[in-house]
Design a protein around this motif. Structure first.
Motif, PDB file in Angstrom:
ATOM      1  N   SER A  54       0.790  -1.214  -0.004  1.00  0.00           N
ATOM      2  CA  SER A  54      -0.086  -0.048  -0.101  1.00  0.00           C
ATOM      3  C   SER A  54       0.793   1.229   0.266  1.00  0.00           C
ATOM      4  O   SER A  54       0.338   2.378  -0.413  1.00  0.00           O
ATOM      5  CB  SER A  54      -0.887   0.097   1.477  1.00  0.00           C
ATOM      6  OG  SER A  54      -0.251   0.282   2.551  1.00  0.00           O
ATOM      7  N   VAL A  55       2.187   1.348   0.566  1.00  0.00           N
ATOM      8  CA  VAL A  55       2.850   2.357   0.546  1.00  0.00           C
ATOM      9  C   VAL A  55       3.189   3.108  -0.698  1.00  0.00           C
ATOM     10  O   VAL A  55       2.993   4.219  -0.972  1.00  0.00           O
ATOM     11  CB  VAL A  55       4.344   2.197   1.388  1.00  0.00           C
ATOM     12  CG1 VAL A  55       5.080   3.445   1.347  1.00  0.00           C
ATOM     13  CG2 VAL A  55       3.843   1.655   2.837  1.00  0.00           C
ATOM     14  N   PRO A  56       3.847   2.379  -1.823  1.00  0.00           N
ATOM     15  CA  PRO A  56       4.048   2.784  -3.084  1.00  0.00           C
ATOM     16  C   PRO A  56       2.916   3.155  -3.741  1.00  0.00           C
ATOM     17  O   PRO A  56       2.770   4.262  -4.536  1.00  0.00           O
ATOM     18  CB  PRO A  56       5.071   1.818  -3.881  1.00  0.00           C
ATOM     19  CG  PRO A  56       4.536   0.616  -3.161  1.00  0.00           C
ATOM     20  CD  PRO A  56       4.413   0.912  -1.724  1.00  0.00           C
ATOM     21  N   ALA A  57       1.595   2.376  -3.542  1.00  0.00           N
ATOM     22  CA  ALA A  57       0.275   2.813  -4.118  1.00  0.00           C
ATOM     23  C   ALA A  57      -0.261   4.271  -3.523  1.00  0.00           C
ATOM     24  O   ALA A  57      -0.638   4.944  -4.417  1.00  0.00           O
ATOM     25  CB  ALA A  57      -0.469   1.644  -3.947  1.00  0.00           C
ATOM     26  N   THR A  58       0.046   4.401  -2.438  1.00  0.00           N
ATOM     27  CA  THR A  58      -0.404   5.716  -1.712  1.00  0.00           C
ATOM     28  C   THR A  58       0.307   6.767  -2.254  1.00  0.00           C
ATOM     29  O   THR A  58      -0.253   8.029  -2.539  1.00  0.00           O
ATOM     30  CB  THR A  58      -0.344   5.436  -0.308  1.00  0.00           C
ATOM     31  OG1 THR A  58      -0.848   4.202   0.380  1.00  0.00           O
ATOM     32  CG2 THR A  58      -0.540   6.754   0.365  1.00  0.00           C
ATOM     33  N   LEU A  59       1.577   6.716  -2.381  1.00  0.00           N
ATOM     34  CA  LEU A  59       2.466   7.892  -3.018  1.00  0.00           C
ATOM     35  C   LEU A  59       1.997   8.022  -4.451  1.00  0.00           C
ATOM     36  O   LEU A  59       1.815   9.138  -5.023  1.00  0.00           O
ATOM     37  CB  LEU A  59       3.868   7.217  -2.787  1.00  0.00           C
ATOM     38  CG  LEU A  59       4.590   7.373  -1.659  1.00  0.00           C
ATOM     39  CD1 LEU A  59       6.088   6.725  -1.546  1.00  0.00           C
ATOM     40  CD2 LEU A  59       4.485   8.646  -0.975  1.00  0.00           C
ATOM     41  N   ILE A  60       1.946   7.080  -5.113  1.00  0.00           N
ATOM     42  CA  ILE A  60       1.625   7.304  -6.670  1.00  0.00           C
ATOM     43  C   ILE A  60       0.041   7.833  -6.902  1.00  0.00           C
ATOM     44  O   ILE A  60      -0.227   8.648  -7.659  1.00  0.00           O
ATOM     45  CB  ILE A  60       1.557   5.867  -7.375  1.00  0.00           C
ATOM     46  CG1 ILE A  60       3.209   5.293  -7.475  1.00  0.00           C
ATOM     47  CG2 ILE A  60       1.181   6.201  -8.965  1.00  0.00           C
ATOM     48  CD1 ILE A  60       3.270   4.163  -7.885  1.00  0.00           C
ATOM     49  N   LEU A  75     -10.590   6.121  -7.335  1.00  0.00           N
ATOM     50  CA  LEU A  75     -11.440   5.506  -6.366  1.00  0.00           C
ATOM     51  C   LEU A  75     -11.906   4.065  -6.826  1.00  0.00           C
ATOM     52  O   LEU A  75     -12.032   3.106  -6.159  1.00  0.00           O
ATOM     53  CB  LEU A  75     -12.397   6.488  -6.023  1.00  0.00           C
ATOM     54  CG  LEU A  75     -11.907   7.547  -5.077  1.00  0.00           C
ATOM     55  CD1 LEU A  75     -13.018   8.407  -4.500  1.00  0.00           C
ATOM     56  CD2 LEU A  75     -11.526   6.883  -3.459  1.00  0.00           C
ATOM     57  N   ILE A  76     -12.511   4.121  -7.906  1.00  0.00           N
ATOM     58  CA  ILE A  76     -13.044   3.202  -8.772  1.00  0.00           C
ATOM     59  C   ILE A  76     -12.039   1.986  -8.745  1.00  0.00           C
ATOM     60  O   ILE A  76     -12.370   0.825  -8.363  1.00  0.00           O
ATOM     61  CB  ILE A  76     -13.677   3.308  -9.834  1.00  0.00           C
ATOM     62  CG1 ILE A  76     -15.074   4.316  -9.519  1.00  0.00           C
ATOM     63  CG2 ILE A  76     -14.406   2.054 -10.884  1.00  0.00           C
ATOM     64  CD1 ILE A  76     -15.762   4.787 -10.917  1.00  0.00           C
ATOM     65  N   VAL A  77     -10.854   2.236  -9.199  1.00  0.00           N
ATOM     66  CA  VAL A  77      -9.773   1.237  -9.512  1.00  0.00           C
ATOM     67  C   VAL A  77      -9.282   0.791  -8.334  1.00  0.00           C
ATOM     68  O   VAL A  77      -9.242  -0.420  -7.994  1.00  0.00           O
ATOM     69  CB  VAL A  77      -8.707   1.973 -10.389  1.00  0.00           C
ATOM     70  CG1 VAL A  77      -7.392   1.170 -10.350  1.00  0.00           C
ATOM     71  CG2 VAL A  77      -9.016   2.390 -11.697  1.00  0.00           C
ATOM     72  N   GLY A  78      -9.300   1.666  -7.264  1.00  0.00           N
ATOM     73  CA  GLY A  78      -8.832   1.010  -6.164  1.00  0.00           C
ATOM     74  C   GLY A  78      -9.686   0.406  -5.198  1.00  0.00           C
ATOM     75  O   GLY A  78      -9.403  -0.672  -4.677  1.00  0.00           O
ATOM     76  N   MET A  79     -10.956   0.574  -5.232  1.00  0.00           N
ATOM     77  CA  MET A  79     -12.071  -0.395  -4.725  1.00  0.00           C
ATOM     78  C   MET A  79     -12.188  -1.517  -5.401  1.00  0.00           C
ATOM     79  O   MET A  79     -12.343  -2.686  -4.758  1.00  0.00           O
ATOM     80  CB  MET A  79     -13.246   0.394  -4.577  1.00  0.00           C
ATOM     81  CG  MET A  79     -13.349   1.551  -3.681  1.00  0.00           C
ATOM     82  SD  MET A  79     -12.698   1.229  -1.914  1.00  0.00           S
ATOM     83  CE  MET A  79     -13.595  -0.307  -1.570  1.00  0.00           C
ATOM     84  N   VAL A  80     -12.045  -1.627  -6.853  1.00  0.00           N
ATOM     85  CA  VAL A  80     -12.091  -2.887  -7.524  1.00  0.00           C
ATOM     86  C   VAL A  80     -10.950  -3.819  -6.965  1.00  0.00           C
ATOM     87  O   VAL A  80     -11.157  -4.857  -6.747  1.00  0.00           O
ATOM     88  CB  VAL A  80     -12.098  -2.603  -9.047  1.00  0.00           C
ATOM     89  CG1 VAL A  80     -11.852  -4.066  -9.645  1.00  0.00           C
ATOM     90  CG2 VAL A  80     -13.322  -1.985  -9.474  1.00  0.00           C
ATOM     91  N   LEU A  81      -9.798  -3.325  -7.074  1.00  0.00           N
ATOM     92  CA  LEU A  81      -8.442  -4.136  -6.572  1.00  0.00           C
ATOM     93  C   LEU A  81      -8.698  -4.665  -4.952  1.00  0.00           C
ATOM     94  O   LEU A  81      -8.447  -5.490  -4.636  1.00  0.00           O
ATOM     95  CB  LEU A  81      -7.414  -3.096  -6.880  1.00  0.00           C
ATOM     96  CG  LEU A  81      -6.947  -2.791  -8.105  1.00  0.00           C
ATOM     97  CD1 LEU A  81      -5.528  -2.031  -8.328  1.00  0.00           C
ATOM     98  CD2 LEU A  81      -6.800  -4.001  -8.993  1.00  0.00           C
ATOM     99  N   PHE A  82      -9.213  -3.496  -4.127  1.00  0.00           N
ATOM    100  CA  PHE A  82      -9.747  -3.753  -2.747  1.00  0.00           C
ATOM    101  C   PHE A  82     -10.443  -5.111  -2.703  1.00  0.00           C
ATOM    102  O   PHE A  82     -10.071  -6.128  -1.877  1.00  0.00           O
ATOM    103  CB  PHE A  82     -10.138  -2.661  -2.179  1.00  0.00           C
ATOM    104  CG  PHE A  82     -10.460  -2.949  -0.462  1.00  0.00           C
ATOM    105  CD1 PHE A  82      -9.630  -2.402   0.284  1.00  0.00           C
ATOM    106  CD2 PHE A  82     -11.961  -3.358  -0.278  1.00  0.00           C
ATOM    107  CE1 PHE A  82      -9.881  -2.456   1.727  1.00  0.00           C
ATOM    108  CE2 PHE A  82     -12.084  -3.413   1.127  1.00  0.00           C
ATOM    109  CZ  PHE A  82     -11.090  -3.126   2.075  1.00  0.00           C
ATOM    110  N   LEU A 111      -5.933  -0.659  -1.625  1.00  0.00           N
ATOM    111  CA  LEU A 111      -5.967  -0.068  -0.573  1.00  0.00           C
ATOM    112  C   LEU A 111      -5.482   1.283  -0.368  1.00  0.00           C
ATOM    113  O   LEU A 111      -5.621   2.348   0.131  1.00  0.00           O
ATOM    114  CB  LEU A 111      -5.599  -0.964   0.876  1.00  0.00           C
ATOM    115  CG  LEU A 111      -5.706  -0.110   2.140  1.00  0.00           C
ATOM    116  CD1 LEU A 111      -7.158   0.031   2.697  1.00  0.00           C
ATOM    117  CD2 LEU A 111      -4.960  -1.317   3.291  1.00  0.00           C
ATOM    118  N   GLY A 112      -3.788   0.998  -1.052  1.00  0.00           N
ATOM    119  CA  GLY A 112      -3.051   2.286  -1.150  1.00  0.00           C
ATOM    120  C   GLY A 112      -3.504   3.275  -1.968  1.00  0.00           C
ATOM    121  O   GLY A 112      -3.260   4.712  -1.717  1.00  0.00           O
ATOM    122  N   ILE A 113      -4.118   2.845  -2.977  1.00  0.00           N
ATOM    123  CA  ILE A 113      -4.723   3.818  -3.936  1.00  0.00           C
ATOM    124  C   ILE A 113      -5.851   4.768  -3.259  1.00  0.00           C
ATOM    125  O   ILE A 113      -5.851   5.791  -3.522  1.00  0.00           O
ATOM    126  CB  ILE A 113      -5.229   3.279  -5.038  1.00  0.00           C
ATOM    127  CG1 ILE A 113      -4.301   2.553  -6.080  1.00  0.00           C
ATOM    128  CG2 ILE A 113      -6.180   4.120  -6.210  1.00  0.00           C
ATOM    129  CD1 ILE A 113      -4.642   1.870  -7.213  1.00  0.00           C
TER     130      ILE A 113
END
Length: 392
Positions: A54-60, A75-82, A111-113
């Motif tokens: 989640s750390v690098p994903a959060t930064l990106i 948000l949509i991409v992040g939630m689909v992956l979550f 989660l990071g996104i």
């Protein structure tokens, strides 16, 4: 629609999933029984790998949000992956443990996104007292989500370890709501003829601060059961209730944050840090389970003052177009701090010649002093304010 009820619900729904990483924590023992040939340290990656990814994903995500990519798209991409990465192990019972770790990495990326976008949306959509109220409520919703994910994960694990992963499906609620979330007005990164604004030093100062504070607070979250058992204060069930009070304290603090911020303004964060110092004194010097309850409750209240205060200060210190990036840096630093905590105290104990298997409260002695010093220092250190106007 700026302050509509639906907009508030939609923004707060982003925080509902931020503590979803704890869903499978109650199922660790069951997962270990299902994979007896996997070393326990490797087994723990089913939880910690998601945090690391989640750390690098959060930064990106923070870097892209509101600029190269729309908030809603991320948000949509992040939630689909979550949701997909979180639930996938249920359908992989005959797969190798490595395959399960692979989808847990995908879950961590999702989660990071999502993680840095909630605070950035609050800054984009709200200002003044409404912003402070939303920051406080975000903490309440995050803790409610954390309780639901973990409790339901625990109940599901009593049926079978695979069922715990299905609880990540709660994220579908957030996904449905954000489909109707309006996109914030795009704020130009620079006006005509102006140089592109650089991130102020306050961003990295807050990132370093939350990194160090997570190092200091993490022993309370991971060592409480050991302290209670070794000291003869109670059972594992008692330890679970004690840690639940940290969450309840966080919810109480979130509910009153706006009023506290209205009174103390820029000194709200020092107040939160001093409360953490008091909490560490209660846990470190207390010799009964009552002190553990008091300590974790106060710690929850204190921490719920600190995080919203950081984001309120960031909103005033950075250009509006920089808020997603600043939020991403701070949230990534928080996760890394929690991961580094055990190594920090092991290193410090080695230097000081302390045997932490004997002096199990050593981290709390360090933390109570460190938090007191930080709290006093913050009374005299204030971030610079951003003069650029906030977006409509």
């Amino acid at each position: 629609m700026k302050n509509s009820t639906f907009l508030k619900i939609a923004v707060l729904s982003v925080f509902f999933v931020q503590m979803g990483v704890g869903t499978i924590t109650p199922a660790i023992a069951n997962i270990a029984a299902a994979f007896p040939d996997v070393p326990f340290t490797t087994l723990l990656l089913v939880s910690t790998l998601a945090v690391l990814m989640s750390v690098p994903a959060t930064l990106i995500s923070g870097r892209l949000a509101g600029g190269a990519v729309k908030y809603k798209t991320l948000l949509i991409v992040g939630m689909v992956l979550f949701i997909g990465g979180g639930m996938a192990p249920y359908f992989m019972t005959t797969s190798s443990f490595t395959a399960i770790l692979a989808v847990r990495a995908i879950f961590g990326i999702g989660l990071g996104i999502v993680t840095p976008l909630g605070a950035a949306l609050i800054i984009a959509f709200f200002d003044g007292e409404a912003r402070a109220q939303m920051m406080g409520l975000s903490n309440v919703v995050a803790n409610i989500g954390g309780i639901l994910f973990q409790l339901l994960g625990g109940f599901a694990a009593t049926i079978s370890w695979e069922y715990a992963f299905l609880i990540h499906g709660l994220g579908i609620l957030t996904l449905i709501i954000i489909l109707f979330l309006p996109e914030p007005a795009k704020v130009p990164a620079q006006a005509a003829g102006e140089a592109k604004p650089k991130l102020p030093g306050a961003v990295f100062a807050f990132a370093g601060l939350i990194f160090f504070m997570m190092i200091l607070i993490y022993p309370m979250l991971v060592n409480m059961s050991t302290i209670i058992a070794v000291s003869g204060m109670g059972t594992a069930g008692d330890a679970a209730l004690v840690l639940t009070m940290f969450t309840i304290g966080g919810m109480l603090g979130g509910l009153i944050f706006a009023k506290v911020f209205g009174i103390f303004k820029s000194n709200t964060m020092p107040v939160g840090v001093v409360l953490l110092a008091v909490a560490m004194v209660s846990i470190g010097l207390g010799n009964s389970i009552a002190f553990m309850y008091i300590g974790t409750t106060i710690a929850g209240i204190g921490f719920s003052f600190i995080m919203p205060s950081i984001f309120m200060n960031l909103g005033a210190a950075v250009h509006p177009s920089q808020m997603p990036t600043a939020s991403g840096i701070v949230m990534a630093s928080m996760n890394v701090g929690g991961f580094c905590s055990a190594y920090f105290f092991a290193f410090l104990a080695g230097i000081m010649g302390v045997d932490m298997t004997v002096t199990i409260k050593f981290p709390f002695y360090v933390s109570m002093i460190a938090f007191a010093v930080i709290g006093i220092a913050l009374l005299f250190i204030k971030p610079k304010q951003q003069s650029a106007p906030q977006p409509e």
